[in-house]
Design a protein around this motif. Structure first.
Motif, PDB file in Angstrom:
ATOM      1  N   ASP A 126       0.921  -1.147   0.047  1.00 51.96           N
ATOM      2  CA  ASP A 126      -0.057   0.062  -0.139  1.00 51.96           C
ATOM      3  C   ASP A 126       0.946   1.269  -0.030  1.00 51.96           C
ATOM      4  O   ASP A 126       1.423   1.531   0.836  1.00 51.96           O
ATOM      5  CB  ASP A 126      -0.841  -0.059   1.378  1.00 51.96           C
ATOM      6  CG  ASP A 126      -1.926   1.144   1.043  1.00 51.96           C
ATOM      7  OD1 ASP A 126      -1.750   1.970   0.382  1.00 51.96           O
ATOM      8  OD2 ASP A 126      -2.935   1.152   2.120  1.00 51.96           O
ATOM      9  N   PRO A 127       0.879   1.800  -1.163  1.00 52.43           N
ATOM     10  CA  PRO A 127       1.767   3.407  -1.061  1.00 52.43           C
ATOM     11  C   PRO A 127       1.436   4.159   0.055  1.00 52.43           C
ATOM     12  O   PRO A 127       2.358   5.030   0.289  1.00 52.43           O
ATOM     13  CB  PRO A 127       1.257   3.953  -2.591  1.00 52.43           C
ATOM     14  CG  PRO A 127       0.745   2.792  -3.335  1.00 52.43           C
ATOM     15  CD  PRO A 127       0.192   1.729  -2.120  1.00 52.43           C
ATOM     16  N   SER A 128       0.177   4.096   0.602  1.00 52.25           N
ATOM     17  CA  SER A 128      -0.069   5.235   1.696  1.00 52.25           C
ATOM     18  C   SER A 128       0.760   4.844   2.963  1.00 52.25           C
ATOM     19  O   SER A 128       0.903   5.648   3.977  1.00 52.25           O
ATOM     20  CB  SER A 128      -1.470   4.937   1.997  1.00 52.25           C
ATOM     21  OG  SER A 128      -2.076   3.713   2.414  1.00 52.25           O
ATOM     22  N   GLU A 129       1.427   3.666   3.022  1.00 52.02           N
ATOM     23  CA  GLU A 129       2.305   3.160   4.091  1.00 52.02           C
ATOM     24  C   GLU A 129       3.603   3.737   4.084  1.00 52.02           C
ATOM     25  O   GLU A 129       4.484   3.597   4.968  1.00 52.02           O
ATOM     26  CB  GLU A 129       2.242   1.821   4.278  1.00 52.02           C
ATOM     27  CG  GLU A 129       0.906   1.076   4.491  1.00 52.02           C
ATOM     28  CD  GLU A 129       1.172  -0.296   4.600  1.00 52.02           C
ATOM     29  OE1 GLU A 129       2.158  -0.941   4.487  1.00 52.02           O
ATOM     30  OE2 GLU A 129       0.104  -1.104   4.929  1.00 52.02           O
ATOM     31  N   VAL A 130       3.924   4.592   3.007  1.00 57.79           N
ATOM     32  CA  VAL A 130       5.474   4.809   2.647  1.00 57.79           C
ATOM     33  C   VAL A 130       5.565   6.416   3.102  1.00 57.79           C
ATOM     34  O   VAL A 130       4.915   7.300   2.670  1.00 57.79           O
ATOM     35  CB  VAL A 130       5.536   4.824   1.208  1.00 57.79           C
ATOM     36  CG1 VAL A 130       7.018   5.324   0.827  1.00 57.79           C
ATOM     37  CG2 VAL A 130       5.622   3.478   0.691  1.00 57.79           C
ATOM     38  N   ASP A 131       6.456   6.627   3.865  1.00 63.56           N
ATOM     39  CA  ASP A 131       6.439   8.061   4.182  1.00 63.56           C
ATOM     40  C   ASP A 131       7.426   8.888   3.120  1.00 63.56           C
ATOM     41  O   ASP A 131       7.200  10.217   2.932  1.00 63.56           O
ATOM     42  CB  ASP A 131       7.365   8.269   5.415  1.00 63.56           C
ATOM     43  CG  ASP A 131       7.252   9.460   6.258  1.00 63.56           C
ATOM     44  OD1 ASP A 131       6.554  10.252   5.679  1.00 63.56           O
ATOM     45  OD2 ASP A 131       7.803   9.680   7.481  1.00 63.56           O
TER      46      ASP A 131
END
Length: 227
Positions: A126-131
């Motif tokens: 999930d790209p939203s988990e990437v800072d």
């Protein structure tokens, strides 16, 4: 036939020497200039091998010239950031705070599938988990997960490091041969090694693999019957 074999072996040794001089990298970690040199060397080397009438020096000299040029470029790249940018380019961020930078992906000609494949290799779906995520100069994606998505570490759990330091287990014996440097690195000697073998009822020539560390932890694999 014999002449072709000799020419092939000579060029092989020259190329191995050249690659050693350029440094150790995996193919996927090559910078653009290193990749170009690698491709050119492979193409140049085929000419003297396939065409016996072509002088072998016509292959060796260009290869050595390319290797020398790459070594010089690498030297100046270490000294100058401008030179490094010229030959290797810049790392480009593609994800910030979970948001994908579509323009950067387009500039890099990175498709969504390419991005997701790289994220999957980092264990993220999930790209939203990437800072923060950045495409390095060699094309690989470096990922910095958000705090809530980072794996637990011994430090976060307050665990104390075991005795023996951070040195991982080293190969001490391989197929009956002692790795002297690794044995010294672990702080042991032949007397310790022989004692460990004697406790387990083995002799040195019976060992297929033996690893150990500074805390006297030993893993031993004896040779099978087919050895």
């Amino acid at each position: 036939m014999y002449l072709s074999a000799i020419r092939t072996l000579v060029l092989y040794l020259v190329i191995v020497l050249g690659v050693r001089l350029m440094g150790k990298r995996h193919l996927g970690e090559l910078q653009p200039s290193e990749l170009v040199v690698t491709i050119l060397i492979s193409n140049i080397a085929t000419l003297p091998i396939e065409e016996v009438n072509v002088p072998i020096l016509a292959g060796i000299l260009p290869i050595l010239l390319l290797v020398c040029f790459e070594v010089v470029v690498s030297f100046f790249s270490m000294k100058s950031r401008k030179v490094r940018r010229l030959f290797s380019g810049n790392a480009i961020p593609v994800i910030r705070d979970g948001q994908i930078d579509q323009k950067s992906l387009s500039d890099l000609r990175f498709s969504v599938d390419d991005l997701m494949e790289e994220l999957h290799q980092s264990g993220i779906f999930d790209p939203s988990e990437v800072d923060f995520a950045v495409v390095e100069t060699n094309g690989q994606l470096s990922v910095y997960p958000k705090f809530s998505s980072r794996p637990l570490t011994p430090q976060a759990l307050g665990m104390v490091s075991p005795s023996g330091g951070s040195l991982p287990p080293q190969v001490l014996v391989s197929n009956g041969q002692i790795y002297e440097e690794n044995l010294r690195l672990c702080g042991h000697d032949h007397a310790w090694l022989n004692n460990q073998l004697a406790q387990r009822g083995f002799s040195l020539h019976q060992i297929y693999l033996m690893t150990g560390d500074r805390s006297n932890h030993v893993c031993l694999v004896p040779k099978g019957e087919h050895q």
